[in-house]
Design an enzyme around this catalytic site. Structure first.
Site, mmCIF file in Angstrom:
data_model
loop_
_atom_site.group_PDB
_atom_site.id
_atom_site.type_symbol
_atom_site.label_atom_id
_atom_site.label_comp_id
_atom_site.label_asym_id
_atom_site.label_seq_id
_atom_site.Cartn_x
_atom_site.Cartn_y
_atom_site.Cartn_z
ATOM 1 N N ARG A 233 -14.914 -111.380 -42.107
ATOM 2 C CA ARG A 233 -15.126 -112.720 -41.577
ATOM 3 C C ARG A 233 -16.089 -113.553 -42.414
ATOM 4 O O ARG A 233 -16.052 -114.791 -42.355
ATOM 5 C CB ARG A 233 -15.612 -112.633 -40.138
ATOM 6 C CG ARG A 233 -14.551 -112.098 -39.197
ATOM 7 C CD ARG A 233 -14.982 -112.159 -37.763
ATOM 8 N NE ARG A 233 -13.939 -111.645 -36.887
ATOM 9 C CZ ARG A 233 -14.018 -111.622 -35.576
ATOM 10 N NH1 ARG A 233 -15.097 -112.093 -34.976
ATOM 11 N NH2 ARG A 233 -13.030 -111.123 -34.850
ATOM 12 N N ASP B 299 -21.536 -122.619 -25.304
ATOM 13 C CA ASP B 299 -21.160 -121.565 -26.243
ATOM 14 C C ASP B 299 -22.042 -121.704 -27.472
ATOM 15 O O ASP B 299 -22.560 -122.790 -27.760
ATOM 16 C CB ASP B 299 -19.685 -121.680 -26.636
ATOM 17 C CG ASP B 299 -19.120 -120.359 -27.142
ATOM 18 O OD1 ASP B 299 -18.437 -119.659 -26.369
ATOM 19 O OD2 ASP B 299 -19.382 -120.007 -28.307
#
Length: 287
Positions: free
Chosen positions: A50, A159
């Site tokens: 990632r 978030d």
């Protein structure tokens, strides 16, 4: 730094970046300190995969350069990009539907019967990802309170990942993503767009939701109390001490009798004694 690895068929392929032990330990420690997220050894390949795009974007030679940057004056500004790359966002509308049934019948319906002088409902979706959860909460709320004119109702959706928050605010989703929305809700709260493959959450529902970036590991700016908190499939990223601290903070932010909803793989057993079980992965604050 190029590294060669064998594939299953015996051929050699090139791997652009290699995440060594020292660099992984630093990244794991950095993420734990900054966000509370635990990166165990078996997640090394995931972290490497990632972050490769991030290293390319920065023109870096290897993970050592990236770790040096995080240690330096530019580290603070890179945290957001690091978190956006590492965190996983898997969600859908009305996931674990028993929670929304409980919210409607055991949290919202009793509030209507109380007829409070200042009717107010606050629900927090912590770890809201791309918005499906808070919009599911808002649809449930809009339906349950339709007979309660004058209600001050709001869903706070937070978030740590700014990328998913930007998508969530738009309220746009592929048509196939709303399969789990109850049919009556689809008709009332979703609108077809000019793109036949996309739908948008109605303005009435979107007005009930406020999206904000929040790192659960840091200070929380909210002062008022909540009637319910959804924190599903978030605590699994934390170790037990961090979970204990988190659930204690949630209890402090809930009205007495308020409900905490967790993911199907999460539990408060042995972690917090401030709640009692009131349903499947549903807990009521008792102290």
């Amino acid at each position: 730094m190029l590294n060669r690895q064998e594939t299953n068929n015996g051929h050699r392929r090139e791997r652009e970046f290699e995440l060594g032990d020292e660099e992984f330990r630093f990244l794991a420690s950095f993420m734990s300190r900054e966000t509370g997220i635990v990166l165990s050894d078996h997640k090394r390949d995931m972290v490497c995969g990632r972050l490769v795009k991030r290293l390319r974007a920065l023109g870096m030679r290897d993970f050592s350069d990236y770790c040096d940057m995080l240690r330096g004056p530019k580290g603070a500004s890179e945290v957001e990009n690091l978190v956006n790359a590492i965190t996983t966002n898997i969600t859908n509308f009305f996931r674990e539907p028993h929670h929304f049934d409980h919210l409607r019948d055991q949290v919202l319906a009793p509030r209507l019967l109380e007829r409070p002088r200042r009717p107010r409902v606050r629900i927090w979706s912590a770890g809201c990802s791309s918005g499906e959860e808070p919009y599911s909460i808002a649809m449930t709320m809009a339906d349950a309170l339709k007979g309660g004119g004058g209600w001050d109702a709001l869903v706070l959706a937070t978030d740590i990942d700014t990328n998913v928050l930007r998508r969530a605010e738009q309220g746009l989703y592929p048509l196939k993503a709303v399969d789990h929305v109850p049919e009556t809700y689809r008709k009332r709260f979703l609108r077809r767009t000019n793109d036949s493959d996309m739908v948008q959450v109605s303005d009435d529902v979107r007005r009930l939701v406020r999206f904000r970036r929040l790192n659960l590991h840091e200070n929380w700016p909210m002062k008022g109390l909540f009637d319910a908190i959804f924190c599903r499939n978030v605590a699994i990223y934390f170790d037990k001490p961090t979970q204990r601290q988190l659930f204690n903070r949630y209890a402090d932010r809930l009205h007495m009798g308020g409900v905490l909803y967790l993911g199907h793989a999460e539990s408060l057993i042995g972690v917090s004694d401030r709640f009692e079980v009131v349903g499947k992965t549903s807990y009521r604050r008792i102290q």
